[in-house]
Design a protein around this motif. Structure first.
Motif, PDB file in Angstrom:
ATOM      1  N   GLU A 145      28.462  31.578  55.972  1.00 26.15           N
ATOM      2  CA  GLU A 145      27.464  32.477  55.393  1.00 26.15           C
ATOM      3  C   GLU A 145      27.863  33.932  55.639  1.00 26.15           C
ATOM      4  O   GLU A 145      27.816  34.768  54.725  1.00 26.15           O
ATOM      5  N   ILE A 146      28.281  34.229  56.865  1.00 28.56           N
ATOM      6  CA  ILE A 146      28.698  35.593  57.194  1.00 28.56           C
ATOM      7  C   ILE A 146      29.991  35.946  56.467  1.00 28.56           C
ATOM      8  O   ILE A 146      30.145  37.064  55.948  1.00 28.56           O
ATOM      9  N   ILE A 147      30.914  34.990  56.401  1.00 28.64           N
ATOM     10  CA  ILE A 147      32.168  35.229  55.684  1.00 28.64           C
ATOM     11  C   ILE A 147      31.880  35.508  54.209  1.00 28.64           C
ATOM     12  O   ILE A 147      32.466  36.405  53.595  1.00 28.64           O
ATOM     13  N   GLY A 148      30.973  34.739  53.640  1.00 25.58           N
ATOM     14  CA  GLY A 148      30.609  34.935  52.241  1.00 25.58           C
ATOM     15  C   GLY A 148      30.019  36.307  51.993  1.00 25.58           C
ATOM     16  O   GLY A 148      30.318  36.955  50.977  1.00 25.58           O
ATOM     17  N   LYS A 149      29.187  36.786  52.929  1.00 19.74           N
ATOM     18  CA  LYS A 149      28.576  38.109  52.771  1.00 19.74           C
ATOM     19  C   LYS A 149      29.616  39.221  52.881  1.00 19.74           C
ATOM     20  O   LYS A 149      29.410  40.323  52.364  1.00 19.74           O
ATOM     21  N   ALA A 153      33.634  42.764  45.599  1.00 16.23           N
ATOM     22  CA  ALA A 153      34.483  42.856  44.409  1.00 16.23           C
ATOM     23  C   ALA A 153      35.885  43.337  44.758  1.00 16.23           C
ATOM     24  O   ALA A 153      36.825  43.145  43.981  1.00 16.23           O
ATOM     25  N   LYS A 154      36.048  43.934  45.937  1.00 12.07           N
ATOM     26  CA  LYS A 154      37.354  44.433  46.361  1.00 12.07           C
ATOM     27  C   LYS A 154      38.153  43.410  47.165  1.00 12.07           C
ATOM     28  O   LYS A 154      39.321  43.642  47.472  1.00 12.07           O
ATOM     29  N   THR A 155      37.523  42.293  47.509  1.00 13.65           N
ATOM     30  CA  THR A 155      38.207  41.310  48.342  1.00 13.65           C
ATOM     31  C   THR A 155      39.334  40.646  47.565  1.00 13.65           C
ATOM     32  O   THR A 155      39.100  40.011  46.538  1.00 13.65           O
ATOM     33  N   LYS A 156      40.558  40.782  48.063  1.00 16.62           N
ATOM     34  CA  LYS A 156      41.730  40.203  47.408  1.00 16.62           C
ATOM     35  C   LYS A 156      42.194  38.936  48.091  1.00 16.62           C
ATOM     36  O   LYS A 156      42.759  38.039  47.449  1.00 16.62           O
ATOM     37  N   LEU A 182      32.859  28.885  48.370  1.00 20.89           N
ATOM     38  CA  LEU A 182      32.937  30.336  48.440  1.00 20.89           C
ATOM     39  C   LEU A 182      33.934  30.894  47.427  1.00 20.89           C
ATOM     40  O   LEU A 182      33.644  31.854  46.697  1.00 20.89           O
ATOM     41  N   LEU A 183      35.101  30.270  47.346  1.00 25.36           N
ATOM     42  CA  LEU A 183      36.136  30.759  46.441  1.00 25.36           C
ATOM     43  C   LEU A 183      35.790  30.504  44.972  1.00 25.36           C
ATOM     44  O   LEU A 183      36.271  31.220  44.095  1.00 25.36           O
ATOM     45  N   GLU A 184      34.975  29.499  44.721  1.00 25.46           N
ATOM     46  CA  GLU A 184      34.513  29.283  43.346  1.00 25.46           C
ATOM     47  C   GLU A 184      33.673  30.466  42.857  1.00 25.46           C
ATOM     48  O   GLU A 184      33.661  30.790  41.669  1.00 25.46           O
ATOM     49  N   LYS A 185      32.983  31.125  43.781  1.00 23.44           N
ATOM     50  CA  LYS A 185      32.152  32.272  43.435  1.00 23.44           C
ATOM     51  C   LYS A 185      32.976  33.551  43.281  1.00 23.44           C
ATOM     52  O   LYS A 185      32.488  34.538  42.710  1.00 23.44           O
ATOM     53  N   HIS A 186      34.189  33.533  43.827  1.00 26.19           N
ATOM     54  CA  HIS A 186      35.043  34.728  43.822  1.00 26.19           C
ATOM     55  C   HIS A 186      36.413  34.326  43.282  1.00 26.19           C
ATOM     56  O   HIS A 186      37.341  34.045  44.027  1.00 26.19           O
ATOM     57  N   SER A 187      36.536  34.339  41.985  1.00 23.90           N
ATOM     58  CA  SER A 187      37.715  33.762  41.337  1.00 23.90           C
ATOM     59  C   SER A 187      38.989  34.571  41.548  1.00 23.90           C
ATOM     60  O   SER A 187      40.084  34.060  41.295  1.00 23.90           O
ATOM     61  N   ASP A 188      38.885  35.817  42.013  1.00 25.12           N
ATOM     62  CA  ASP A 188      40.076  36.647  42.168  1.00 25.12           C
ATOM     63  C   ASP A 188      40.655  36.609  43.577  1.00 25.12           C
ATOM     64  O   ASP A 188      41.693  37.227  43.838  1.00 25.12           O
TER      65      ASP A 188
END
Length: 375
Positions: A145-149, A153-156, A182-188
């Motif tokens: 949960e903390i990692i997800g927060k 948008a800048k996380t590479k 988590l990675l499904e929510k952040h495709s980049d």
């Protein structure tokens, strides 16, 4: 002006230097002191007189690349293309540095889970990017949960280390499921999975990113022959990545080292024909169990060790000193060198924990334990 103004001499260098100065037993730096398998040294001796001393191809000695693909297939069931998805590197540290340098751009963010090995942050800073340090729970499990927060948008990139140095913790099935969600929510976001201790696990089964179908197209996996075969000074590692990422990684690799030690690559290639990686975990489990048995009557509290060749202990029953001062006194007064865990945290979090390396011969472990039990 320094490009890394806040990075000083590595704690491993500091403690090893003190160990030498005070003639202490060095259980700080992570390298074995027992002999290398004679089958491997015999191969090296044979090859020394053969024509294997010139550059190998940039990606690696072709036969070794093929053997690595077979090793990955046998270990994890993953089919990988040696020519386009594998790269032999000058150790895992170079693999990590090259990957970050190739894929991370200025102002990107890279999530690093603390306590973390010290080679992750520097290349991020050199890219003019921002390391985002997120602490694991005090039992060293990830708080997703903390990692997800922390993801923006800048996380590479997110870096995981499994099995984990310095704690010996390994990720579970539920951890990987949470990571995949988590990675499904952040495709980049690209995943960098540091798995250099992949074959040094004990009761709990190591789950590799190689086995996670949802991660394969966005993950770089880093491995180390130096760790697996007790030849850390050879500095031979490798990484696996999908072709579109590997193309970028190779662009940096060709100008950083171009190609890796030829005789060592050929030697490892031949050695893979006769060695079983299943032998590695058994060897280190025996050493872990022996070291823990030797320390059972000490005042140190032994923390769980699921993998790696590191044993974390609490000294809270012995001293209220911070862990850096305690480690220095341990060397000066008791003749044993360890690593303070606080140095693996961005904020220097001190839980009164230190790390010993048990990749040593029995005589060394026995003498170290004798001194530690006398405290």
């Amino acid at each position: 002006m320094s490009k890394l103004p806040n990075i000083s001499t590595s704690i491993f260098t500091v403690m090893s230097k003190m160990a030498t100065e005070y003639n202490a037993i060095n259980l700080s730096q992570g390298f074995p002191n027992f002999p290398v398998d004679e089958r491997l040294t015999d191969i090296v001796a044979k090859l020394a007189k053969e024509n294997v001393h010139q550059y190998t191809p940039m990606s690696g000695y072709p036969t070794l690349l093929s053997k690595i693909a077979t090793l990955i297939k046998n270990s994890y069931g993953r089919t990988i293309q040696p020519e386009t998805e594998l790269l032999v590197t000058a150790g895992a540290t170079q693999a990590i540095f090259t990957t970050i340098t190739a894929l991370v751009k200025s102002n990107d963010e890279v999530i690093i889970l603390d306590p973390s090995y010290d080679c992750y942050e520097a290349p991020v800073l050199l890219c003019n990017a921002n390391p985002v340090r997120v602490a694991l729970n005090d039992d060293y499990t990830p708080n997703w949960e903390i990692i997800g927060k922390a993801c923006t948008a800048k996380t590479k990139m997110i870096i995981i280390n499994n099995p984990h140095n310095p704690t010996g913790k390994i990720l579970t099935e539920s951890d990987f499921e949470a990571l995949e969600m988590l990675l499904e929510k952040h495709s980049d976001i690209v995943l960098l999975s540091d798995e250099v201790y992949e074959y040094i696990t004990f009761e709990e089964k190591h789950i590799s990113a190689h086995t996670r179908e949802k991660l394969l197209n966005r993950c770089v996996m880093v491995s180390s022959f130096g760790k697996s075969f007790h030849v850390t000074g050879w500095k031979v590692g490798y990484l696996a990545a999908p072709e579109y990422l590997m193309k970028e990684i190779k662009k940096v690799h060709q100008f950083l080292v171009f190609s890796v030690n030829s005789i060592c690559q050929v030697a490892i290639s031949e050695y893979l024909e006769i060695v079983s990686v299943s032998e590695i975990g058994k060897l280190y489990q025996e050493k872990r169990d022996y070291f823990r048995q030797l320390l059972k009557d000490s005042r140190f509290k032994l923390m769980p060790c699921e993998g790696t060749y590191f044993q974390v202990v609490s000294y809270a029953n012995i001293s209220n000193e911070n862990d850096v001062d305690f480690c220095k006194r341990l060397i000066i007064e008791h003749g044993v060198a360890a690593i303070p865990i606080s140095t693996f945290y961005a904020d220097g979090k001190d839980l009164k924990l230190i790390r010993f390396c048990f990749a040593k011969d029995n005589a060394t472990l026995e003498e170290a334990a004798k001194r530690l039990c006398a405290i």
